[in-house]
Design a protein around this motif. Structure first.
Motif, short mmCIF file in Angstrom:
data_model
loop_
_atom_site.label_atom_id
_atom_site.label_comp_id
_atom_site.label_asym_id
_atom_site.label_seq_id
_atom_site.Cartn_x
_atom_site.Cartn_y
_atom_site.Cartn_z
N ILE A 1 -24.35 100.99 -43.57
CA ILE A 1 -24.04 99.74 -44.24
C ILE A 1 -22.59 99.75 -44.72
N SER A 62 -20.50 99.45 -55.81
CA SER A 62 -21.81 99.77 -56.40
C SER A 62 -22.55 98.53 -56.88
N LEU A 65 -23.56 96.18 -53.81
CA LEU A 65 -24.72 96.65 -53.05
C LEU A 65 -26.00 96.60 -53.88
N ARG A 66 -25.90 96.84 -55.18
CA ARG A 66 -27.09 96.77 -56.05
C ARG A 66 -27.62 95.34 -56.11
N LEU A 69 -28.58 94.39 -52.09
CA LEU A 69 -29.68 95.11 -51.45
C LEU A 69 -30.71 95.68 -52.43
N TYR A 73 -29.09 102.46 -53.09
CA TYR A 73 -28.07 102.51 -52.04
C TYR A 73 -26.79 103.16 -52.53
N ALA A 76 -24.60 104.44 -49.70
CA ALA A 76 -23.82 103.39 -49.03
C ALA A 76 -22.61 103.01 -49.86
#
Length: 177
Positions: A1, A62, A65-66, A69, A73, A76
Motif C-alpha cells: 500500500i 499514519s 492510513l488509519r 483503512l 496498518y 504501511a
C-alpha cells in the motif's frame, strides 16, 4: 500500500521533466543557454513537488492510513515514510537522467540505475533477514542514495560543468519536519 501511494506521487512529480527530455533533444546544439534555463525550471519544479509530497507523507501517513483503512496498518505507514525519502532522493537525480536520455546517453542512466539496483538489492537481502521490513526500507533509501552519487560522479566527469542541485529550500522544510 505504501509503495503504491509513493510511486503514484513520484509519477506526478516527474511530469515537469517530460519537458526537459524533449527540450534537451531539441535545444542541446541549437540553444544551450535556453536549455540551461529549462533544466533549472523543470528540475526545481519536479523537486519541489516531490519535497512537498514527501513532507506530507512523513507527517500525515499514519493518520491518513488509519482514517482510510482503519487500525493495523503501521507497517504501511512506516513504508510510506521511508519510501517517500527514497523517492525524494530519486527525484533529485531524475533531471540528470532525463537530460542524459534526451542526449542519447543511455549508458549514463544504466550506471546510475545499476548502482541503485546493486546497493538496494544487496542491502535489502542482507538487512531484511536481520531486521525485517525496516531492512528492506533502509536498503531502498541506500540504493537511491548510491544511484544519486554514481549519477552525479558520472555526470560531473561527462559534462564538466556545474549541474542542477537539489531544490534545497523545499528539501530543508521536509528535513525539518
Amino acid at each position: 500500500i505504501g509503495a503504491q501511494i509513493v510511486l503514484s506521487a513520484r509519477g506526478v512529480a516527474l511530469i515537469p521533466l517530460a519537458v526537459l527530455l524533449a527540450g534537451t533533444a531539441e535545444l542541446y546544439r541549437s540553444n544551450p543557454r535556453r536549455l540551461r534555463h529549462l533544466e533549472g525550471l523543470a528540475g526545481r519544479s519536479a523537486q519541489a513537488i516531490a519535497s512537498i509530497t514527501a513532507g506530507g507523507f512523513l507527517v500525515f501517513s499514519s493518520s491518513f492510513l488509519r482514517v482510510w483503512l482503519g487500525p493495523g496498518y503501521g507497517g504501511a505507514a512506516l513504508s510510506l515514510r521511508f519510501l517517500a525519502i527514497a523517492v525524494l532522493l530519486n527525484v533529485w537525480s531524475a533531471p540528470w537522467f532525463y537530460y542524459a536520455v534526451g542526449r542519447g546517453r543511455y549508458h549514463y542512466v544504466l550506471i546510475g540505475a545499476s548502482a541503485n539496483l546493486v546497493v538496494n538489492a544487496s542491502g535489502t537481502i542482507f538487512l531484511t533477514t536481520r531486521i525485517g521490513l525496516l531492512g528492506a526500507l533502509i536498503g531502498s533509501v541506500a540504493g537511491n542514495a548510491s544511484g544519486n552519487i554514481a549519477g552525479w560522479l558520472v555526470l560531473r566527469r561527462w559534462e564538466r560543468r556545474h549541474w542542477l542541485r537539489p531544490a534545497l529550500r523545499a528539501s530543508a522544510v521536509v528535513a525539518t519536519v
